[in-house]
Motif scaffolding. Structure first.
Motif, mmCIF file in Angstrom:
data_model
loop_
_atom_site.group_PDB
_atom_site.id
_atom_site.type_symbol
_atom_site.label_atom_id
_atom_site.label_comp_id
_atom_site.label_asym_id
_atom_site.label_seq_id
_atom_site.Cartn_x
_atom_site.Cartn_y
_atom_site.Cartn_z
ATOM 1 N N PRO A 20 -5.194 5.449 1.893
ATOM 2 C CA PRO A 20 -5.127 5.385 3.288
ATOM 3 C C PRO A 20 -4.462 3.930 3.581
ATOM 4 O O PRO A 20 -3.789 3.926 4.770
ATOM 5 N N ARG A 24 -1.028 3.395 5.601
ATOM 6 C CA ARG A 24 -0.893 2.796 6.916
ATOM 7 C C ARG A 24 0.021 1.685 6.788
ATOM 8 O O ARG A 24 0.693 1.555 7.916
ATOM 9 N N THR A 35 -0.566 10.987 8.090
ATOM 10 C CA THR A 35 -1.365 12.402 8.118
ATOM 11 C C THR A 35 -1.746 12.784 6.943
ATOM 12 O O THR A 35 -1.007 12.590 6.088
ATOM 13 N N PRO A 36 -3.097 13.152 6.718
ATOM 14 C CA PRO A 36 -3.365 13.550 5.586
ATOM 15 C C PRO A 36 -2.837 14.785 4.933
ATOM 16 O O PRO A 36 -2.267 15.609 5.786
ATOM 17 N N SER A 38 -3.138 15.589 1.125
ATOM 18 C CA SER A 38 -4.038 16.082 0.107
ATOM 19 C C SER A 38 -4.787 14.571 -0.554
ATOM 20 O O SER A 38 -4.598 13.442 -0.019
ATOM 21 N N GLU A 39 -5.555 14.753 -1.611
ATOM 22 C CA GLU A 39 -6.212 13.552 -2.202
ATOM 23 C C GLU A 39 -5.048 12.386 -2.820
ATOM 24 O O GLU A 39 -5.599 11.410 -3.016
ATOM 25 N N MET A 42 -0.117 11.133 1.416
ATOM 26 C CA MET A 42 -0.267 11.545 2.751
ATOM 27 C C MET A 42 1.274 11.499 3.531
ATOM 28 O O MET A 42 1.943 10.653 3.076
ATOM 29 N N GLU A 56 6.717 10.385 2.389
ATOM 30 C CA GLU A 56 5.426 10.749 2.072
ATOM 31 C C GLU A 56 5.085 9.482 1.221
ATOM 32 O O GLU A 56 5.737 8.811 0.444
ATOM 33 N N GLN A 58 2.345 8.539 -1.950
ATOM 34 C CA GLN A 58 1.502 8.967 -2.982
ATOM 35 C C GLN A 58 1.043 8.354 -3.602
ATOM 36 O O GLN A 58 1.397 7.025 -4.211
#
Length: 254
Positions: A20, A24, A35-36, A38-39, A42, A56, A58
């Motif tokens: 996160p 950010r 936005t989420p 997966s684990e 984002m 993305e 990663q």
């Protein structure tokens, strides 16, 4: 009808346990919204004015870097086409295929996706305040070779564009028309990688903004400024690349 393929994504690989925070940072840099997904990843959204191009962030275990994704309507057919150009298949992960270019870069072939744009464009700020614009301006494919000819031939064919090496052999521009972002190959001494350039109408103000986000200034080179993100990737702050700037670039208060 021949299945279509195109440059479809920019993946910012971060060797970090805190996805996160990494997402950010890059969302703030590019004026997008994380936005989420997966684990492990984002999504920041699609670039306005660059159809299909998704960004993305990663989480990875390898060294932080940037890699490209090629979207294809027929993934096996696209993999076969790229192998004929000299690429090799490394592994299959879920519904995408990891490949290695003959120029040494890792990239992925992923399913075609025409999802809606999730980008949040910048807006004007109060009159009288000093402001500037910035956006992702260039994708630079750094090639560890003194001869950009073979690398240009591969990447131009892989992405379905034209490519031309400049007179001194240091750079090659990819594209048969003006586009956003600009695609550039560069002859370098370090290992092959991909990096991004942030274009801006005020380099000093943009560098100061990026520093407040946690980036550090490495130093000036010719007309650009090399920066290092807190997630480990190096990138550059450059002047506007063509007359499409600023487009829908975010507007920042300096």
């Amino acid at each position: 009808m021949t299945p279509r393929s195109r440059l479809g994504g920019i993946s910012i690989d971060c060797q970090t346990g805190n996805l996160p925070d990494a997402a950010r940072f890059w969302a703030d840099v590019l004026g997008m919204e994380a936005t989420p997904g997966s684990e492990t990843f984002m999504r920041l959204g699609r670039l306005e004015g660059a159809p299909g191009l998704t960004v993305e962030v990663q989480r990875v275990t390898h060294t932080s870097r940037v890699h490209l994704d090629i979207e294809a309507e027929d993934v096996p057919a696209e993999v076969a086409r790229l192998e004929a150009l000299g690429a090799t298949q490394t592994r299959v992960v879920q519904d995408w295929v990891v490949m290695a270019a003959p120029s040494g870069h890792g990239f992925c072939v992923v399913p075609w996706d025409d999802g809606p744009s999730e980008r949040t464009p910048g807006t004007g700020l109060e009159a009288g305040r000093r402001t500037h614009c910035s956006r992702l301006g260039v994708l630079v494919i750094d090639c560890q070779t003194p001869d950009l000819g073979p690398a240009t031939a591969f990447w131009a064919s892989a992405l379905g564009v034209t490519g031309k090496v400049d007179a001194d052999g240091k750079y090659a521009v990819l594209a048969d028309r003006k586009g956003y972002p600009k695609l550039l190959l560069q002859s370098v001494d370090h290992e092959p990688r991909v990096h991004i350039d942030i274009e801006t109408d005020d380099q000093e103000a943009e560098v100061a903004r990026l520093k407040t986000l946690g980036a550090r200034e490495v130093g000036p080179v010719k007309r650009w400024i090399v920066m290092e993100a807190p997630t480990g990737q190096r990138f550059c702050v450059v002047r506007p690349q063509d007359d499409s700037f600023p487009g829908r670039a975010p507007v920042w208060e300096a």
